[in-house]
Each structure stands twice: as C-alpha cells, then as structure tokens.
Design a protein around this motif. Structure first.
Motif, mmCIF file in Angstrom:
data_model
loop_
_atom_site.group_PDB
_atom_site.id
_atom_site.type_symbol
_atom_site.label_atom_id
_atom_site.label_comp_id
_atom_site.label_asym_id
_atom_site.label_seq_id
_atom_site.Cartn_x
_atom_site.Cartn_y
_atom_site.Cartn_z
ATOM 1 N N TRP A 72 0.803 -1.226 0.000
ATOM 2 C CA TRP A 72 0.000 0.000 0.000
ATOM 3 C C TRP A 72 0.838 1.279 0.000
ATOM 4 C CZ3 TRP A 72 -4.763 -0.441 -1.465
ATOM 5 C CH2 TRP A 72 -5.590 0.683 -1.405
ATOM 6 N N ASN A 73 1.876 1.329 0.807
ATOM 7 C CA ASN A 73 2.700 2.535 0.917
ATOM 8 C C ASN A 73 4.096 2.357 0.322
ATOM 9 O OD1 ASN A 73 0.808 4.262 2.299
ATOM 10 N ND2 ASN A 73 1.053 2.881 4.044
ATOM 11 N N THR A 74 4.235 1.386 -0.579
ATOM 12 C CA THR A 74 5.536 1.078 -1.168
ATOM 13 C C THR A 74 5.716 1.793 -2.503
ATOM 14 O OG1 THR A 74 5.462 -1.109 -0.141
ATOM 15 C CG2 THR A 74 7.028 -0.800 -1.950
ATOM 16 N N PRO A 75 6.718 2.666 -2.604
ATOM 17 C CA PRO A 75 6.987 3.290 -3.902
ATOM 18 C C PRO A 75 7.249 2.210 -4.961
ATOM 19 C CG PRO A 75 8.218 4.400 -2.168
ATOM 20 C CD PRO A 75 7.621 3.155 -1.558
ATOM 21 N N GLY A 76 6.731 2.429 -6.163
ATOM 22 C CA GLY A 76 6.894 1.456 -7.241
ATOM 23 C C GLY A 76 5.809 0.404 -7.270
ATOM 24 N N ARG A 77 4.835 0.510 -6.363
ATOM 25 C CA ARG A 77 3.786 -0.508 -6.301
ATOM 26 C C ARG A 77 2.985 -0.622 -7.599
ATOM 27 N NH1 ARG A 77 -1.262 1.918 -2.756
ATOM 28 N NH2 ARG A 77 -1.817 3.501 -4.297
ATOM 29 N N GLU A 78 3.029 0.428 -8.432
ATOM 30 C CA GLU A 78 2.282 0.399 -9.692
ATOM 31 C C GLU A 78 2.809 -0.669 -10.652
ATOM 32 O OE1 GLU A 78 5.289 3.806 -9.975
ATOM 33 O OE2 GLU A 78 3.975 2.971 -8.436
#
Length: 153
Positions: A72-78
């Motif tokens: 949820w709050n992880t950069p790059g999750r996209e």
C-alpha cells in the motif's frame, strides 16, 4: 467529475468496531473472510480531456488483498500485476445490476486509488468504459444521482 460510495454494498453498520472487520477510506474487511479495496472506474468524456470516475469497491481474494495491503505505501507498487476482483458496488443507474461484474484492479503510485478495469462485456458500464461518454451523459448521471437513483459519498 465523479461519484463515489463509502463502503461495499455488503457492509453493514453492525460490523463497525468488531475485531474481525474494518472499514477505512480505501480498504474493507468483513468477518476476516471478505476483502475489498476502493478504486476508480474511469470513463473518458468524448470530445474533452476530462474523465468521469465512479468510486467503487471490488472484492479481492485474501492473498491478493494481503499483497495489496503489504504494498500500500511502497513506492513502485504500480509495477504490481492487476488483482482480479468482483465489483461490489451497485450503480443503480445501470441495468442489469453492476454487482459481481468481473474486474481487474490496477495498482497506481502511492496516494492514488487503483484503476478498476471492467471485463470487456456488453454490460452498459463496461461499454461506457471502453467507448467513453458524452457531456450530456455526464449530466444525465448527475441528475440521476442527485435525485436518489445513485449514491454520492
């Protein structure tokens, strides 16, 4: 340009405060058995750069919900692959029902709600997502929602 619901259609206030249930602005758990995320069905508005959005809830499997929550709050999750889900928001202006339409929830950058892609069927909502809607249709939707034929929250 859009409307949103505050909870999946299966949420009931009796779940509030229970240790096995949770409702936040983006995630929902019911009885530690049913898992949901909030996302956006985006529909292009023909002849403009505008997008109309339905804020909806989709159910996810326990594994996919856990993965989405972990990221949820992880950069790059996209970069995550889409999560399969079932639409759990009734949009009463559409017939037949929008409940249980097949979806894919596409994770976007932190701070953005997932993009909800409907299975490309002949359902009117799926057709609108693929082909777009006119400004007149946006006005019709607004009129229907304002007169109680939809939800705004």
């Amino acid at each position: 340009m859009g409307y949103s619901t505050t909870a999946p259609d299966v949420w009931d206030e009796s779940f509030e405060g229970r240790p096995d249930s949770l409702l936040s602005s983006d995630q929902c758990v019911i009885n530690a058995e049913h898992y949901f995320v909030r996302g956006l069905i985006e529909i292009p508005v023909i002849g403009s750069d505008e997008v109309f959005s339905w804020g909806v809830w989709v159910s996810l499997s326990r594994d996919n919900f856990s993965r989405a929550a972990d990221m949820w709050n992880t950069p790059g999750r996209e970069a995550e692959k889409p999560y399969f889900g079932w639409l759990t928001t009734e949009l009463p202006i559409y017939s037949p029902s929008t409940i249980n339409l097949k979806t894919n929830a596409h994770t976007r950058p932190v701070g953005q709600r997932p993009y909800i892609e409907l299975e490309p069927t002949n359902h009117p909502l799926a057709v609108e997502q693929r082909t777009g809607i006119t400004l007149d249709r946006v006005r019709q939707i607004a009129e229907a929602v304002l007169h109680g034929n939809g939800e705004n929250g």
